[in-house]
Design a protein around this motif. Sequence first.
Motif, PDB file in Angstrom:
ATOM      1  N   SER A 392       0.859  -1.190   0.000  1.00 13.67           N
ATOM      2  CA  SER A 392       0.000   0.000   0.000  1.00 13.67           C
ATOM      3  C   SER A 392       0.893   1.237   0.000  1.00 13.67           C
ATOM      4  N   ILE A 393       0.522   2.205  -0.837  1.00  7.92           N
ATOM      5  CA  ILE A 393       1.288   3.452  -0.830  1.00  7.92           C
ATOM      6  C   ILE A 393       0.343   4.633  -0.619  1.00  7.92           C
ATOM      7  N   GLY A 394       0.883   5.661  -0.026  1.00  4.97           N
ATOM      8  CA  GLY A 394       0.108   6.876   0.190  1.00  4.97           C
ATOM      9  C   GLY A 394       0.734   7.996  -0.643  1.00  4.97           C
ATOM     10  N   ALA A 517     -15.970   0.543  -6.982  1.00  5.66           N
ATOM     11  CA  ALA A 517     -14.575   0.199  -7.287  1.00  5.66           C
ATOM     12  C   ALA A 517     -14.274  -1.241  -6.881  1.00  5.66           C
ATOM     13  N   LEU A 518     -14.924  -1.708  -5.809  1.00 11.81           N
ATOM     14  CA  LEU A 518     -14.617  -3.051  -5.297  1.00 11.81           C
ATOM     15  C   LEU A 518     -15.413  -4.146  -5.999  1.00 11.81           C
ATOM     16  N   TYR A 519     -16.489  -3.757  -6.719  1.00 11.09           N
ATOM     17  CA  TYR A 519     -17.408  -4.742  -7.303  1.00 11.09           C
ATOM     18  C   TYR A 519     -16.690  -5.801  -8.138  1.00 11.09           C
ATOM     19  N   ARG A 520     -15.739  -5.352  -8.964  1.00  8.81           N
ATOM     20  CA  ARG A 520     -15.110  -6.373  -9.827  1.00  8.81           C
ATOM     21  C   ARG A 520     -13.833  -6.943  -9.212  1.00  8.81           C
ATOM     22  N   ASP A 521     -13.698  -6.752  -7.909  1.00  7.33           N
ATOM     23  CA  ASP A 521     -12.600  -7.324  -7.151  1.00  7.33           C
ATOM     24  C   ASP A 521     -11.252  -7.036  -7.819  1.00  7.33           C
ATOM     25  N   PRO A 522     -10.903  -5.730  -7.933  1.00  6.71           N
ATOM     26  CA  PRO A 522      -9.674  -5.392  -8.660  1.00  6.71           C
ATOM     27  C   PRO A 522      -8.433  -5.732  -7.843  1.00  6.71           C
ATOM     28  N   SER A 523      -7.303  -5.936  -8.529  1.00 10.41           N
ATOM     29  CA  SER A 523      -6.087  -6.244  -7.763  1.00 10.41           C
ATOM     30  C   SER A 523      -5.437  -4.956  -7.258  1.00 10.41           C
ATOM     31  N   ILE A 524      -5.807  -3.816  -7.865  1.00 12.28           N
ATOM     32  CA  ILE A 524      -5.271  -2.532  -7.399  1.00 12.28           C
ATOM     33  C   ILE A 524      -6.452  -1.627  -7.035  1.00 12.28           C
ATOM     34  N   LEU A 525      -6.381  -1.013  -5.887  1.00 11.14           N
ATOM     35  CA  LEU A 525      -7.445  -0.096  -5.481  1.00 11.14           C
ATOM     36  C   LEU A 525      -6.833   1.296  -5.317  1.00 11.14           C
ATOM     37  N   ILE A 526      -7.365   2.261  -6.086  1.00 14.03           N
ATOM     38  CA  ILE A 526      -6.856   3.629  -5.993  1.00 14.03           C
ATOM     39  C   ILE A 526      -7.956   4.499  -5.398  1.00 14.03           C
ATOM     40  N   MET A 527      -7.641   5.175  -4.311  1.00 11.89           N
ATOM     41  CA  MET A 527      -8.648   6.026  -3.669  1.00 11.89           C
ATOM     42  C   MET A 527      -8.122   7.458  -3.596  1.00 11.89           C
ATOM     43  N   THR A 554      -3.087  -4.290  -4.106  1.00  6.38           N
ATOM     44  CA  THR A 554      -2.211  -3.119  -4.125  1.00  6.38           C
ATOM     45  C   THR A 554      -3.110  -1.921  -3.858  1.00  6.38           C
ATOM     46  N   ILE A 555      -2.688  -1.089  -2.921  1.00  7.52           N
ATOM     47  CA  ILE A 555      -3.562   0.035  -2.562  1.00  7.52           C
ATOM     48  C   ILE A 555      -2.804   1.352  -2.716  1.00  7.52           C
ATOM     49  N   ILE A 556      -3.406   2.277  -3.447  1.00  4.11           N
ATOM     50  CA  ILE A 556      -2.816   3.616  -3.590  1.00  4.11           C
ATOM     51  C   ILE A 556      -3.816   4.608  -3.003  1.00  4.11           C
ATOM     52  N   LEU A 557      -3.379   5.324  -1.993  1.00  2.88           N
ATOM     53  CA  LEU A 557      -4.292   6.245  -1.297  1.00  2.88           C
ATOM     54  C   LEU A 557      -3.800   7.679  -1.415  1.00  2.88           C
ATOM     55  N   THR A 563      -3.540  10.760   8.926  1.00  6.28           N
ATOM     56  CA  THR A 563      -3.805   9.519   9.677  1.00  6.28           C
ATOM     57  C   THR A 563      -4.339   8.434   8.737  1.00  6.28           C
ATOM     58  N   THR A 564      -4.974   8.863   7.641  1.00  5.24           N
ATOM     59  CA  THR A 564      -5.524   7.907   6.679  1.00  5.24           C
ATOM     60  C   THR A 564      -4.417   7.042   6.062  1.00  5.24           C
ATOM     61  N   VAL A 565      -3.249   7.640   5.864  1.00  5.14           N
ATOM     62  CA  VAL A 565      -2.171   6.898   5.189  1.00  5.14           C
ATOM     63  C   VAL A 565      -1.162   6.313   6.194  1.00  5.14           C
ATOM     64  N   ARG A 566      -1.528   6.425   7.442  1.00  5.58           N
ATOM     65  CA  ARG A 566      -0.595   6.027   8.506  1.00  5.58           C
ATOM     66  C   ARG A 566       0.005   4.626   8.301  1.00  5.58           C
ATOM     67  N   ASP A 567      -0.863   3.666   7.902  1.00  2.45           N
ATOM     68  CA  ASP A 567      -0.392   2.281   7.820  1.00  2.45           C
ATOM     69  C   ASP A 567       0.178   1.894   6.459  1.00  2.45           C
ATOM     70  N   CYS A 568       0.311   2.889   5.539  1.00  2.00           N
ATOM     71  CA  CYS A 568       0.835   2.554   4.209  1.00  2.00           C
ATOM     72  C   CYS A 568       2.287   2.085   4.313  1.00  2.00           C
ATOM     73  N   ASP A 569       2.665   1.156   3.417  1.00  2.00           N
ATOM     74  CA  ASP A 569       4.046   0.662   3.431  1.00  2.00           C
ATOM     75  C   ASP A 569       5.020   1.778   3.068  1.00  2.00           C
ATOM     76  N   VAL A 570       4.651   2.551   2.035  1.00  2.00           N
ATOM     77  CA  VAL A 570       5.489   3.699   1.656  1.00  2.00           C
ATOM     78  C   VAL A 570       4.574   4.900   1.444  1.00  2.00           C
ATOM     79  N   ILE A 571       5.010   6.052   1.921  1.00  2.00           N
ATOM     80  CA  ILE A 571       4.252   7.294   1.659  1.00  2.00           C
ATOM     81  C   ILE A 571       5.162   8.192   0.817  1.00  2.00           C
ATOM     82  N   TYR A 572       4.588   8.674  -0.305  1.00  2.00           N
ATOM     83  CA  TYR A 572       5.331   9.611  -1.154  1.00  2.00           C
ATOM     84  C   TYR A 572       4.811  11.012  -0.877  1.00  2.00           C
ATOM     85  N   LEU A 573       5.735  11.917  -0.629  1.00  2.00           N
ATOM     86  CA  LEU A 573       5.351  13.316  -0.437  1.00  2.00           C
ATOM     87  C   LEU A 573       5.671  14.071  -1.724  1.00  2.00           C
TER      88      LEU A 573
END
Length: 601
Positions: A392-394, A517-527, A554-557, A563-573
């Motif tokens: 997951s990335i923020g 966004a989740l209906y077709r069970d995508p492998s990447i979720l972008i929010m 894979t999650i891109i937030l 606080t929303t991105v707190r648990d992301c593996d990597v956060i890009y500023l």
Amino acid sequence: MPSVLKKLLALLDTRDRTAASVVMASLVLVALFEVAGIASIMPFMAVVMNPEIIHTNRFLEWTFQELGFQSDQIYLIALGLLVLGLLIFGNVVKAASMWITLRFHNGLYYKLARHLLARYMSLPYTFFLNRNTAELSKNILGEVQTVIGGVLDPMTKAISSLLVCTAILTLLIVVDPSVALAIALVLGGCYVSVYKLVRRKLQSIGRQQVEANAQKFKWASESLSGIKDLKVLGREHTFLQRFSLHASRHAHNNITAGLISSLPRFVLESVAFGGILLVVIYLVAQGKGISQMVPLLTLYAFAGYRLMPSLQELFIAFAKLRFSAAGLDIVHHDLMLGSQQPGDLAQHLPPVNRAPLPFKERLELREVSFSYEGTLEPTLRHLNLRVMPNTSIGLVGPTGCGKSTTVDLILGLISPSGGEFLVDGTQITAANIRQWRQNVGYVPQTIYISDDTIARNIAFGVPDEEIDIAKVREAARLAKLAEFVENELPDHYDTAIGERGVRLSGGQRQRIGIARALYRDPSILIMDEATSALDGVTEEHIMDAVRSLSGKKTIILIAHRLTTVRDCDVIYLLEHGSIASQGTFDELMRDSSWFRVSAGG
Ligand SMILES: Nc1ncnc2c1ncn2[C@@H]1O[C@H](COP(=O)(O)OP(=O)(O)OP(=O)(O)O)[C@@H](O)[C@H]1O
């Protein structure tokens, strides 16, 4: 005028051209029957006035004998019935021709409107950033109508009237060349002079009309879609005035065009009536007797009766063509956008089901730059970003730094002007973008809600018979929407939610977007700011659900609340379109002052 014909022909495919030829052939038939009907009147009247002709005319005498008529009276009745039959059959041919023409015109209307919508939908997303959607709707609904009603229809009528006029005039020339020529010169001359006088005016108001129509659509659409803000600000009147300004210009132009089109009729009716009197005087001067004059006068009166409307129709058709040419220009131009051919649209809209592009190693933006059209500074500059599967990335950063633009790039809605977008080393291009998107579920900042049921909004764009209600429920459950739908809505997933979801709260609309966004069970979720409209507790619930997907998707937030991105593996500023810093939440708290201030720590 030749350019109008050229543009119109460019819109027709082979089938349409064949249909157009059939229409033309039917018009020729109509003209022939028209003239046959008129031509048969004169001999009939001559025989009525002087039945002796039956026996003095060789042809009539031959038919009298061959068909075994008993008396002149019966022969006359038979001749009358024949003329009547010819007139009736001529009208049957006319009705058939009208049916063929109507089919052709309406078929083409359907086809052009469909093609234009397909053309717009096949164009890149950037096209829509620069065009007003009300204007595009107006082109599909209004200007295509102009092409049919204002160009194709008058053109057909012009050809038909021209054929009828030529046929009638030929008949008149055969009967009496000098009178026929005089009629042609007087009537034709009048129309041509009036047309020459008004054509520029017609063309200029035609162009104004397109603009007035576009503005009318725009202000009507904006007044209604912005109704909430307008009411609160009390600005309904201003918008109504803007609409009225263009609507009244549109109406005025229609009045002018209508008046110009019918003006010559009044002049010409007097001229034609005077003409008949002149013909009588001419015949009397030649010393013709009443029995010679009546058939000839009947012919002229009948020919005039048919010629006048045809000439008038010809004039109206030309006037309409002038007035409507600008609409044809728009449809022709937009149908050709991004292609040379209007007929190859099925290929432009990508196939629906294609296997997703494999994403097993990494997604990478390498030295990516991007500039919006008409902006001076690039929005993204030498941006480098890597996303590994099931991490997951923020994406965070000050407003306007390019977060949404980066997501649009990952979605393939825009293409980098420099650098590369690679997935497992494969460059993402127009050729494989659809396959790439099969992997992605996207929740934008503002969710588009269609005036439909909850189920159809979640399984957005899926044909009814293919909607998997179990998947709808599961998506709703993950988006924390299921409880509300199942317990509070009367028809549950079949409840209609109104245009743009007016019957839902902002948070509920947002949750529909997430479920979609989740209906077709995508492998990447972008929010993209997907939870910003939700209250803290609901956001926490949804983020719990998102967190439960971590490691599986894979999650891109994108988030303002850090606080929303707190648990992301990597956060890009991001700052000014490039990566200023990257790391875990704690690393950025340590390294970035912007991050610390934004996190309130
Ligand atoms: N269609 C467009 N045409 C021109 N400029 C645009 C367009 N869309 C965005 N921009 C500009 O690009 C820059 C980046 O916009 P973007 O929406 O990517 O920022 P963001 O970081 O997502 O902002 P926010 O946090 O406010 O949503 C902004 O300066 C914006 O004005």
